[in-house]
Motif scaffolding. Structure first.
Motif, PDB file in Angstrom:
ATOM      1  N   LEU A 137     -30.996  55.655  18.651  1.00 50.41           N
ATOM      2  CA  LEU A 137     -31.107  56.927  19.358  1.00 50.41           C
ATOM      3  C   LEU A 137     -31.957  56.820  20.618  1.00 50.41           C
ATOM      4  N   ALA A 138     -32.609  55.679  20.848  1.00 50.48           N
ATOM      5  CA  ALA A 138     -33.322  55.514  22.109  1.00 50.48           C
ATOM      6  C   ALA A 138     -32.325  55.249  23.234  1.00 50.48           C
ATOM      7  N   ASP A 139     -31.285  54.495  22.934  1.00 52.67           N
ATOM      8  CA  ASP A 139     -30.377  54.072  23.997  1.00 52.67           C
ATOM      9  C   ASP A 139     -29.022  54.771  23.974  1.00 52.67           C
ATOM     10  N   VAL A 169     -27.524  57.911  24.493  1.00 56.42           N
ATOM     11  CA  VAL A 169     -28.176  59.049  25.155  1.00 56.42           C
ATOM     12  C   VAL A 169     -27.564  60.368  24.684  1.00 56.42           C
ATOM     13  N   LEU A 170     -28.317  61.056  23.846  1.00 56.33           N
ATOM     14  CA  LEU A 170     -27.925  62.396  23.409  1.00 56.33           C
ATOM     15  C   LEU A 170     -28.665  63.426  24.256  1.00 56.33           C
ATOM     16  N   ARG A 174     -25.919  48.023  33.568  1.00 49.44           N
ATOM     17  CA  ARG A 174     -26.179  49.267  34.303  1.00 49.44           C
ATOM     18  C   ARG A 174     -27.665  49.544  34.459  1.00 49.44           C
ATOM     19  N   VAL A 212     -31.195  66.341  25.084  1.00 47.03           N
ATOM     20  CA  VAL A 212     -32.444  66.841  24.505  1.00 47.03           C
ATOM     21  C   VAL A 212     -32.573  68.318  24.875  1.00 47.03           C
ATOM     22  N   LEU A 240     -23.375  44.242  30.131  1.00 43.61           N
ATOM     23  CA  LEU A 240     -23.552  45.656  30.443  1.00 43.61           C
ATOM     24  C   LEU A 240     -24.898  45.800  31.149  1.00 43.61           C
ATOM     25  N   ARG A 283     -23.568  62.810  28.907  1.00 46.88           N
ATOM     26  CA  ARG A 283     -24.569  61.932  28.297  1.00 46.88           C
ATOM     27  C   ARG A 283     -24.007  60.766  27.480  1.00 46.88           C
ATOM     28  N   ARG A 293     -28.463  64.622  40.315  1.00 46.11           N
ATOM     29  CA  ARG A 293     -28.617  65.005  38.915  1.00 46.11           C
ATOM     30  C   ARG A 293     -27.821  66.278  38.665  1.00 46.11           C
ATOM     31  N   ILE A 294     -27.174  66.329  37.499  1.00 46.04           N
ATOM     32  CA  ILE A 294     -26.310  67.472  37.166  1.00 46.04           C
ATOM     33  C   ILE A 294     -27.003  68.295  36.092  1.00 46.04           C
ATOM     34  N   ARG A 295     -27.139  69.578  36.342  1.00 51.01           N
ATOM     35  CA  ARG A 295     -27.699  70.465  35.317  1.00 51.01           C
ATOM     36  C   ARG A 295     -26.686  71.542  34.972  1.00 51.01           C
ATOM     37  N   ASP A 332     -31.563  59.431  32.865  1.00 45.22           N
ATOM     38  CA  ASP A 332     -30.262  59.845  32.351  1.00 45.22           C
ATOM     39  C   ASP A 332     -30.284  61.201  31.656  1.00 45.22           C
ATOM     40  N   ARG A 333     -31.463  61.745  31.397  1.00 49.17           N
ATOM     41  CA  ARG A 333     -31.531  63.121  30.928  1.00 49.17           C
ATOM     42  C   ARG A 333     -32.832  63.725  31.429  1.00 49.17           C
ATOM     43  N   GLU A 334     -33.037  65.000  31.143  1.00 48.28           N
ATOM     44  CA  GLU A 334     -34.144  65.704  31.790  1.00 48.28           C
ATOM     45  C   GLU A 334     -35.507  65.198  31.333  1.00 48.28           C
ATOM     46  N   THR A 335     -35.580  64.684  30.122  1.00 52.37           N
ATOM     47  CA  THR A 335     -36.856  64.191  29.628  1.00 52.37           C
ATOM     48  C   THR A 335     -36.579  63.123  28.578  1.00 52.37           C
ATOM     49  N   ARG A 391     -37.082  47.408  28.118  1.00 47.77           N
ATOM     50  CA  ARG A 391     -36.083  48.116  27.311  1.00 47.77           C
ATOM     51  C   ARG A 391     -34.720  47.440  27.427  1.00 47.77           C
ATOM     52  N   ARG A 402     -21.981  60.483  35.306  1.00 46.65           N
ATOM     53  CA  ARG A 402     -23.383  60.146  35.499  1.00 46.65           C
ATOM     54  C   ARG A 402     -23.684  60.089  36.985  1.00 46.65           C
ATOM     55  N   ILE A 403     -24.960  59.931  37.253  1.00 45.29           N
ATOM     56  CA  ILE A 403     -25.425  59.963  38.634  1.00 45.29           C
ATOM     57  C   ILE A 403     -24.581  59.067  39.535  1.00 45.29           C
ATOM     58  N   LEU A 424     -34.163  55.443  35.647  1.00 44.19           N
ATOM     59  CA  LEU A 424     -33.121  54.678  36.344  1.00 44.19           C
ATOM     60  C   LEU A 424     -33.709  54.200  37.664  1.00 44.19           C
ATOM     61  N   ASP A 451     -32.376  69.578  28.354  1.00 40.11           N
ATOM     62  CA  ASP A 451     -31.076  69.501  29.041  1.00 40.11           C
ATOM     63  C   ASP A 451     -30.270  70.786  28.912  1.00 40.11           C
ATOM     64  N   ARG A 494     -33.995  43.952  23.053  1.00 42.52           N
ATOM     65  CA  ARG A 494     -34.420  44.739  21.895  1.00 42.52           C
ATOM     66  C   ARG A 494     -33.500  44.549  20.691  1.00 42.52           C
ATOM     67  N   GLU A 525     -21.667  52.012  24.186  1.00 43.76           N
ATOM     68  CA  GLU A 525     -21.417  50.937  25.158  1.00 43.76           C
ATOM     69  C   GLU A 525     -21.087  49.653  24.409  1.00 43.76           C
ATOM     70  N   PHE A 530     -25.478  51.015  41.989  1.00 42.46           N
ATOM     71  CA  PHE A 530     -25.880  52.366  42.392  1.00 42.46           C
ATOM     72  C   PHE A 530     -27.388  52.508  42.512  1.00 42.46           C
TER      73      PHE A 530
END
Ligand SMILES: Cc1cc2nc3c(=O)[nH]c(=O)nc-3n(C[C@H](O)[C@H](O)[C@H](O)COP(=O)(O)OP(=O)(O)OC[C@H]3O[C@@H](n4cnc5c(N)ncnc54)[C@H](O)[C@@H]3O)c2cc1C
Ligand code: SF4
Lengths: 333, 724
Positions: free
Chosen positions: B655-657, B659-660, A150, B662, A148, B638, B600-602, A237-240, A119, B719-720, A245, B665, A124, B642, A312
């Motif tokens: 929209l894959a990279d 990060v919105l 990260r 979901v 970049l 999120r 992780r932040i919720r 980076d998100r829940e699903t 990825r 972020r983390i 990472l 969340d 890509r 970049e 990190f």
């Protein structure tokens, strides 16, 4: 429209023969979730597609013998939901359930999954030729280095490429010493998953130990009692619906409260599914505490070489291992 | 005027949307349609030396490859792309020059979409690249002079004299709207006119701005945008491709459609630019604000005028006797940024509301209490009263709903049973209550059907439902038999729907039309017999139908403003009116849980209480607030565009990279609307809700992260790696 031929194979032999006839510009296609994506991005430009999704029996899942067998055509969703896999090998089920989305898992095969590509956004973002990338176009350079970074790998990197190996399932398979079963013009063979993924070195465009025209027929996982005390822990980076990472596939065999045998593999941090032997050695024979698990996790990153923004991942990776070890240990054998 | 609260009603177009009957621009069928695809520039700045279109032209199905030579006569008028601004905007493909990465350099038109794409990939371009500046901190960035935005009292002196002060700087990243409905243009020919179908918040720009650019009589152009699948400011104006597609259709004498791929939108469409916010606050020991100096710099393109106007609402949030805000822009080689939901209010509330939280901690005062102590009924900038301001009520009601009283002040002092760090945060927001002129044409028939054509765009916010509420309230018409024409220049004059003025402009016009129709019924049948559903009155009177037309202006707007409306120029009023200042208000409370190991932040829960005047439709209004909170969550944790400054380009352009958030969340979002009509503002008692919804919510989350962890993170997204 770019012309291409498309054939459906009904047997493995038919598929191999069709590939042989079509030559270098041919690709097998299973669920299509990686291949069509890369075709739309202009990175893959096959002239011949050989559809292997309908090969009879290719979706077979067999958990009866002394090893688990997954036909290459088995859907990610079906393996993730298999009753025996979920109960006895949660690391495998979770690595699939935490990947992609339900829709993709319904389409994607566990064989195609092994061959998904990085990825790395510079890879890509190929169309238009803005970013140099040794993996996409050998010898052009690597835009990610000094950029970049990260999301880039900290383990197994080279001067040519730092791209992360993206898959979750291959990490779980690596922890459990799986074998990849192949068949090709020269007949069948099998390759330990540890040898299936190549380090980038000076040739990052070569990623898999698969020969031209070879097809993945299945995946075999030796049975182990460590399966029950196992987990796939994935931080993203998100829940699903995101790649890792950092992730850890852990399976433990215990003697009372001591670790007899630890299987540890990492995702999201390395250029290939990463077996963490140092971590395993520090855990084996020990009583588990979180401190010990964390120290063992840190050992996996002794050789880490972070870039500018991904430092990190070293600490995150170690903590992910530690959490995963504790989760696995608490599972009932 | 006394209002009955509107009852709960479904969204008037819900059924059509679920059935797929509500057609969005690119979904409409046009006979004989050609398909277009753009070729994006591969360099960030420079010149085109040569274009080789031979291979593209040979692709079967390709009709024509357009280059800058075909479009050189398109004009950059003061109204370029519909802004109506003072200086001409920038239109790509007029000249062999490149001013930003990804701008269209060729347009391939073909019989099929596939051929257009293949043709576009086959166009070969030789560039001469020049040096460019890809980010505000790079050489070549052009810093404009600092401009004072607003001031009251003597802020520098009061700051120096204040007992306590803080000085903090917050950065806000670049963000991209990414509405689900892609940006597209379809140009067709109907009855000798050019009809442009494009999802837009500003159909007027297509009739007038486009006419100017193409050298056409506006009477020859109509725009049709009955539904928009998310605008959020990205569809405020003509897009970079609009004039090109329309000109191509004119040259080919056939309808042409272009749907801009999402990856290209990151480089052709507008976005929220990077901004940096310095807050210096002086206060008494007791937490009374004495001075605020608020300085903002905002990244901009080289060639457009998108203002940095960050002081508008933050200067009125609290009773600050001494205020000074300044803005300055930093110009670099990118496409122009522009409005994105709560364009300045979201970043400025993020920075200032986090700074007030820092002040509260510096003083040892509860952050909710600090806000209540500085509440005020008078606008500190103008000295005028607010039309309505129930911010304190929002804060106190929200605190109760949320359970603020269980909060312990010390950071890191609250933990869940499973060991997560719990943080509770508060922040408040406001958004100007603007209004624009609107025309409403209403026809009610004895057979029970009715028709309303009105100035306004349905951009998913629920404006059709809002105007319907007024017709139901006054005339008891049947909503199932009501047809509403919006976003159609052929049906009524159109005006940019943005800045949360949509409902407060269209609903009063609809209400005025309904009231006038009711009067006509009284004239017709007498006061006693004119009550009840309007169509029944008409049936009894044996009148087949009645029709009225009204023009409605915003508060204090002069007659002459209708002329601007009729020429398609933006003409909003507010928040500064002759006798009042007008804002919508909101308070947000957020609960965050931070995992102690991998950080992780919720956000399991947010409570938002909003003073947005009278609620016209509860479902659409509440849904606006929920959506605003989701946006704010995305901003907090999120989203970031970049940019790799070496290439001057957004790297994560899909929209894959990008990060919105979901669904997994998003936790519980509990919304309360005070539903108090603002009778000082308009006859509907309505203020906006779509933008205020988001304002302050990001700060509430960021403040909660501090409360949980003790860390002040002064950039977004958190972020983390910021917490490890
Ligand atoms: C939006 C998105 C999110 C995703 N998120 C995740 C994630 O979080 N984690 C994760 O692990 N994965 C993720 N994936 C990747 C996904 O798991 C893979 O795309 C999928 O497993 C590939 O399987 P497939 O059957 O669709 O392969 P295909 O696309 O059909 O094939 C992939 C490649 O393998 C080759 N191939 C396929 N089968 C065989 C075979 N039997 N023998 C030889 N060659 C073969 C093809 O030629 C092709 O090169 C995501 C994908 C998408 C699109
Ligand atoms: S890290 Fe590898 S894949 Fe990414 S740009 Fe560099 S060479 Fe290409």
């Amino acid at each position: 429209m770019r012309q291409l031929t498309y054939v459906r194979a009904e047997t493995i032999d038919e598929a191999i023969a069709a590939h042989g006839r079509a030559g270098a510009q041919a690709r097998y296609i299973a669920g299509g979730t990686t291949l069509y994506d890369l075709m739309k991005l202009g990175i893959e430009q096959p002239a011949h597609l050989i559809d292997i999704a309908d090969i009879q029996g290719s979706e077979r899942i067999d958990t009866n013998g002394d090893r688990l067998f997954f036909g290459a055509g088995a859907r990610m969703a079906d393996v993730a939901e298999d009753r025996v896999v979920r109960r006895d090998y949660p690391v495998l089920a979770e690595s699939l359930a935490k990947a992609a989305s339900q829709q993709l898992r319904n389409m994607a095969s566990v064989g195609g999954n092994l061959l998904q590509r990085t990825r790395c956004p510079y890879f890509r973002n190929g169309a238009g030729g803005v970013y140099p990338c040794n993996k996409r176009e050998p010898g052009t350079g690597c835009a990610a280095i000094g950029g970049l970074d990260r999301g880039q790998a900290v383990l197994g990197i080279s001067e040519s490429c730092t791209a992360v190996s993206p898959g979750d399932w291959p990490v779980a398979l690596t922890a459990l010493d799986a074998e990849i079963l192949l068949s090709g013009p020269a007949g069948p063979r099998s390759v330990p998953v540890a040898d299936f993924y190549l380090l980038p070195g000076g040739t990052p465009h070569l990623e898999f130990a698969i020969r031209p025209g070879e097809i993945v027929t299945g995946i075999a996982v030796p049975k182990t009692d460590a399966g029950r005390r196992s987990t796939y822990h994935k931080i993203r980076d998100r829940e699903t619906y995101a790649f890792a990472l950092a992730s850890a596939a852990i399976a433990l065999s215990m003697d009372g409260d001591r670790v007899r045998r630890a299987h540890v593999a990492l995702g999201g941090v390395a250029t290939r599914p990463w077996r963490a032997r140092e971590t395993e050695a520090l855990l084996e024979g020990q009583r588990l505490t979180r401190e010990r698990a964390l120290a063992a996790g840190r050992a996996a990153f002794a050789g880490a070489r972070p870039g500018t923004h991904n430092g990190f991942k070293v600490e995150l990776g170690a903590r992910t291992i530690a959490d995963a070890v504790m989760i696995a240990a608490e599972r009932n054998a | 005027m006394a209002f009955e609260p509107n009852p709960d009603r479904p969204r008037i177009d819900a059924r059509d949307k679920v059935l797929g009957k509500a057609l969005f621009a690119a979904d409409r069928e046009v006979p004989g349609l050609l398909h277009a695809m753009t070729v994006p520039a591969a360099i960030a700045k420079g010149a085109i030396e040569a274009i080789d279109a031979a291979a593209a032209a040979r692709v079967p199905g390709v009709v024509r490859v357009f280059t800058w030579r075909d479009f050189a006569d398109i004009r950059e008028t003061p109204a370029t792309r519909g802004g109506g601004g003072e200086v001409p905007g920038y239109q790509p493909m007029k000249r062999p020059a490149i001013r930003h990465r990804g701008e269209p350099v060729a347009l391939v038109v073909a019989e099929t979409l596939e051929a257009a794409i293949e043709g576009a990939e086959a166009v070969r371009i030789r560039y001469r690249a020049s040096d460019f500046t890809g980010w505000h901190d790079r050489p070549g960035a052009e810093r404009e002079p600092v401009q004072t935005d607003r001031s009251a009292g003597d802020a520098p002196r009061a700051l120096a004299a204040a007992a306590r002060s803080i000085d903090v700087t917050y950065d806000h990243p670049q963000q991209h709207h990414n509405p689900i409905e892609m940006i597209s243009t379809t140009a067709a020919f109907v009855d000798g006119k050019i009809v442009v179908m494009e999802g837009t918040q500003n159909a007027a720009a297509f009739k007038f701005g486009l006419a100017g650019m193409l050298g056409q009589d506006p009477a020859m152009l109509e725009a049709s945008s009955p539904y928009v699948g998310g605008g959020f400011g990205q569809k405020n104006q003509l897009q970079e491709q609009t004039a090109l597609v329309v000109r191509a259709a004119m040259l080919l004498k056939r309808p042409v459609k272009l749907v801009m791929p999402r990856s290209q939108l990151f480089h052709t469409a507008t976005y929220r630019p990077f901004s940096r916010h310095r807050m210096r606050i002086g206060a008494s020991e007791a937490g009374k604000l004495e001075a605020v100096l608020y300085d903002v710099e905002q990244q901009n393109s080289r060639f457009d005028q998108y203002a940095s106007a960050h002081g508008e609402h933050v200067s009125r949030m609290y009773a600050t006797p001494n205020w000074r805000s300044t803005n300055h822009r930093v110009r670099i080689d990118v496409q122009s940024p522009a409005q994105q939901r709560a364009p300045h209010e979201h970043p400025s509330s993020y920075a200032t509301e986090c700074a007030y939280d820092e002040l509260a901690y510096a003083l040892g005062i509860d952050p909710l209490e600090l806000r209540l102590r500085n509440d005020g009924a008078i606008d500190p900038i103008s000295g005028k009263p607010f039309t309505s301001r129930r911010l304190a009520e929002c804060l106190t009601r929200g605190a109760k709903r949320f359970g603020w009283d269980r909060r312990t002040h010390e950071p890191r002092s609250m933990r869940s049973k499973d060991g997560q760090l719990i943080g509770l945060g508060v922040a408040a927001g406001a958004y100007k209550a603007s209004m624009a002129p609107a025309v409403a044409r209403l026809r009610v028939a004895a057979d029970g059907s009715s028709y309303l054509a009105v100035t306004g765009q349905e951009i998913g916010q629920g404006m059709r439902s809002a105007v319907a509420a007024e017709l139901i309230d006054v005339l008891a018409i049947d909503p199932d038999r009501l047809e509403i024409a919006m976003g159609e220049t052929a049906a009524a004059p159109q005006h940019l729907t943005a800045g949360s003025w949509g409902a407060a402009s269209a609903a009063p016009a609809a209400r005025a039309a309904a009231l006038q129709l009711r009067e006509r019924l009284v004239e017709l049948v007498g006061a006693e017999r004119a009550n009840g559903p309007a169509h029944e009155v008409l049936a009894r009177a044996r009148r087949p139908f009645l029709e009225v037309e009204v023009s409605h202006r915003g508060l204090d707007q002069p007659e002459a403003v209708m002329d601007r409306l009729n020429r398609g120029l933006p003409a909003p009023a507010g928040p500064d009116y002759e006798r009042f200042t007008a804002f919508s208000w909101i308070a947000h409370f957020a609960e965050v849980h931070v995992e102690p190991t991998t950080c992780r932040i919720r956000v399991p829960r947010v409570v938002s209480v909003c003073d947005c005047g009278r609620v016209l439709n509860h479902r659409t209004a509440i849904s606006q607030v929920r959506g605003g909170v989701v946006w704010a969550f995305g901003a907090a944790l999120r989203e970031i565009g970049e940019v790799d400054p070496r290439f001057g380009r957004v790297l994560n352009n899909d929209l894959a990279d990008y990060v919105l958030p979901v669904n997994a969340d998003i936790g519980d979002i509990d919304v309360e609307l005070l539903d108090e009509p603002d009778i000082n503002l308009n006859i509907s008692g309505a203020k906006g809700v779509g933008e205020v919804a988001m304002v302050g919510a990001t700060a509430a989350i960021v403040n909660a992260v501090h409360h949980a962890t003790g860390k002040r993170i002064r950039h977004l997204p958190i972020r983390i790696e910021d917490l490890l």
